[in-house]
Structures are given as structure tokens and as C-alpha cells.
Design a protein around this motif. Structure first.
Motif, PDB file in Angstrom:
ATOM      1  N   LYS A   1       0.821  -1.217   0.000  1.00  0.00           N
ATOM      2  CA  LYS A   1       0.000   0.000   0.000  1.00  0.00           C
ATOM      3  C   LYS A   1       0.854   1.266   0.000  1.00  0.00           C
ATOM      4  CE  LYS A   1      -3.892  -2.115   2.406  1.00  0.00           C
ATOM      5  NZ  LYS A   1      -4.727  -2.130   3.633  1.00  0.00           N
ATOM      6  N   VAL A   2       2.063   1.143   0.517  1.00  0.00           N
ATOM      7  CA  VAL A   2       2.974   2.291   0.562  1.00  0.00           C
ATOM      8  C   VAL A   2       3.489   2.639  -0.840  1.00  0.00           C
ATOM      9  CG1 VAL A   2       5.144   3.136   1.565  1.00  0.00           C
ATOM     10  CG2 VAL A   2       3.685   1.613   2.888  1.00  0.00           C
ATOM     11  N   GLY A   3       3.468   1.662  -1.729  1.00  0.00           N
ATOM     12  CA  GLY A   3       4.007   1.858  -3.073  1.00  0.00           C
ATOM     13  C   GLY A   3       5.490   1.559  -3.122  1.00  0.00           C
ATOM     14  N   THR A   4       6.181   2.104  -4.104  1.00  0.00           N
ATOM     15  CA  THR A   4       7.608   1.851  -4.237  1.00  0.00           C
ATOM     16  C   THR A   4       8.413   2.879  -3.450  1.00  0.00           C
ATOM     17  OG1 THR A   4       7.671   3.170  -6.259  1.00  0.00           O
ATOM     18  CG2 THR A   4       7.369   0.797  -6.516  1.00  0.00           C
ATOM     19  N   PHE A   5       9.559   2.457  -2.976  1.00  0.00           N
ATOM     20  CA  PHE A   5      10.449   3.354  -2.241  1.00  0.00           C
ATOM     21  C   PHE A   5      11.881   2.863  -2.371  1.00  0.00           C
ATOM     22  CE2 PHE A   5       9.180  -0.004   0.610  1.00  0.00           C
ATOM     23  CZ  PHE A   5      10.302  -0.288   1.375  1.00  0.00           C
ATOM     24  N   LEU A   6      12.829   3.761  -2.161  1.00  0.00           N
ATOM     25  CA  LEU A   6      14.250   3.428  -2.231  1.00  0.00           C
ATOM     26  C   LEU A   6      14.787   3.093  -0.848  1.00  0.00           C
ATOM     27  CD1 LEU A   6      15.340   6.269  -4.665  1.00  0.00           C
ATOM     28  CD2 LEU A   6      15.362   3.821  -5.176  1.00  0.00           C
ATOM     29  N   LYS A   7      15.679   2.114  -0.800  1.00  0.00           N
ATOM     30  CA  LYS A   7      16.296   1.739   0.470  1.00  0.00           C
ATOM     31  C   LYS A   7      17.755   1.370   0.212  1.00  0.00           C
ATOM     32  CE  LYS A   7      15.572  -1.025   4.642  1.00  0.00           C
ATOM     33  NZ  LYS A   7      14.656  -1.945   5.339  1.00  0.00           N
ATOM     34  N   LEU A   8      18.623   1.701   1.168  1.00  0.00           N
ATOM     35  CA  LEU A   8      20.040   1.348   1.043  1.00  0.00           C
ATOM     36  C   LEU A   8      20.177  -0.170   0.969  1.00  0.00           C
ATOM     37  CD1 LEU A   8      21.741   3.779   3.590  1.00  0.00           C
ATOM     38  CD2 LEU A   8      21.573   4.038   1.109  1.00  0.00           C
ATOM     39  N   LEU A   9      20.996  -0.628   0.036  1.00  0.00           N
ATOM     40  CA  LEU A   9      21.189  -2.063  -0.165  1.00  0.00           C
ATOM     41  C   LEU A   9      21.615  -2.755   1.125  1.00  0.00           C
ATOM     42  CD1 LEU A   9      21.348  -4.352  -2.356  1.00  0.00           C
ATOM     43  CD2 LEU A   9      23.778  -3.790  -2.537  1.00  0.00           C
ATOM     44  N   ASP A  10      22.563  -2.177   1.846  1.00  0.00           N
ATOM     45  CA  ASP A  10      23.085  -2.804   3.058  1.00  0.00           C
ATOM     46  C   ASP A  10      22.066  -2.852   4.194  1.00  0.00           C
ATOM     47  OD1 ASP A  10      25.537  -3.322   1.888  1.00  0.00           O
ATOM     48  OD2 ASP A  10      26.458  -1.486   2.634  1.00  0.00           O
TER      49      ASP A  10
END
Length: 201
Positions: free
Chosen positions: A168-177
């Protein structure tokens, strides 16, 4: 003295020809690409390829050198870093690999060879957390990965990040580590999700 980059597997399975060429320059999106020396990013990276890919690279240009079961490319990626290709008998099977070796250290190709054999001779298939993250980075399309920029806290700028789907939040960016175990599993191909953890690659 140059720092020694860790020898690490960056892709699980046998890379296709298309995969191989993508993996040759998997850091091309890095910030300031044309500034400084990228040797530390690439040195020590390796992955498996098929015989056809290995033969193609051998025929592409006369190699810099051939030593038994390995040969080095004449064209250098950066500084003294170049591609070394290996044809190795592991557990009775002939297999082929590509690795980036720093030829300023004459023992680099032999260390790479030994590390590949040790890693691929494990009795049970397993992946370390680091290998899972490297596979995710290697197999994610350029449009869905990148490097943290000015919108991120200063301590995180320049670190690798991937796009995730959050329902529901949709897409988002996150640090790989910073990916959780569940997020790592969701990003891996189905056949790799159930592999046991390895303490060290």
C-alpha cells in the motif's frame, strides 16, 4: 602499498552472455564515474560464465598472458586491473569463471583461483548475506538501483540503494546494506530464496 580488496562472488548461477557484459561494468552508475580510480570497486569480484563466453573472450584479442588454466585480457579496466578468465576442474566438472585481478600484485590471479575453488567446492549450496546483496545488485536493472544523493543524510551519500515495492505504501528506495531478511528474500529469484546461510563466502 595498495589495499587488498576482498575476493567475492557477485552473481549466483552461470551468467549468460548478456549478464556477463552487464557484470563487467556493474558500477557504471557510481557518482563521479570519471573521477579517481575505481580499482577498489571492481578488484576481487568474480562470477561464473559458460564455456562459449570464455572461448569468445579468448578469441576477442590476443591475451596478455596464458598460464595453464587461466588467461588475462590485454585491455585493462583501470590502472593495473584487468579481467582474468579461469577454466577450473571442480569436483570433476569443468567450469569457467571471470574475475577482476590487480596485476600489480603478481599473486592476485592465483589467490582468485584458490578462492573460487574453495567457494565452489562447498558440499552444500549456500549463500552468505553479502553474496545475497551482491546478487541483488548485480541482477537489478539500472532503472531500479542507484546511489544515494543529496536528499539522503550525508553519512549515506554515495551508498548503493535499490527500489522496493511496499504494498500500500508503493515503491520506495532503500540502502542495499539495510535490507531486511524478508526484503532480501523478496528481491532474490525464487530458486535462491531457500538456500541456507553461509557464514563466510
Amino acid at each position: 602499498m595498495n589495499p587488498v580488496s576482498p575476493i567475492r562472488k557477485i552473481f549466483q548461477g552461470v551468467a549468460t552472455r548478456q549478464d556477463m557484459f552487464r557484470l563487467f561494468d556493474r558500477h557504471k552508475q557510481r557518482p563521479n564515474r570519471f573521477e579517481g580510480d575505481a580499482a577498489e570497486l571492481y578488484a576481487g569480484e568474480w562470477f561464473e560464465i559458460g564455456q562459449a563466453q570464455c572461448d569468445y573472450m579468448l578469441d576477442l584479442l590476443p591475451p596478455l598472458w596464458i598460464r595453464g588454466e587461466m588467461f588475462a585480457m590485454r585491455e585493462f579496466l583501470t590502472g593495473s586491473l584487468t579481467s582474468v578468465f579461469f577454466t577450473l576442474n571442480i569436483d570433476g566438472r569443468i567450469r569457467h569463471f571471470h574475475g577482476y585481478c590487480d596485476l600489480s600484485d603478481r599473486s592476485s590471479p592465483e589467490r582468485m583461483r584458490s578462492s573460487i575453488i574453495k567457494r565452489e567446492s562447498r558440499p552444500m549450496k549456500a549463500m552468505s548475506r553479502e553474496e545475497r546483496l551482491e546478487h541483488i545488485w548485480s541482477s537489478t536493472h539500472d532503472n531500479y538501483r542507484g546511489y544515494a544523493g543529496e536528499r539522503w543524510p550525508e553519512r549515506d551519500r554515495g551508498k548503493r540503494m535499490v527500489l522496493l515495492y511496499g504494498g500500500k505504501v508503493g515503491t520506495f528506495l532503500k540502502l542495499l546494506d539495510d535490507l531486511s531478511d524478508a526484503e532480501i528474500a523478496a528481491k532474490l529469484p525464487v530458486q535462491l530464496r531457500s538456500l541456507p546461510d553461509a557464514i563466510a563466502a
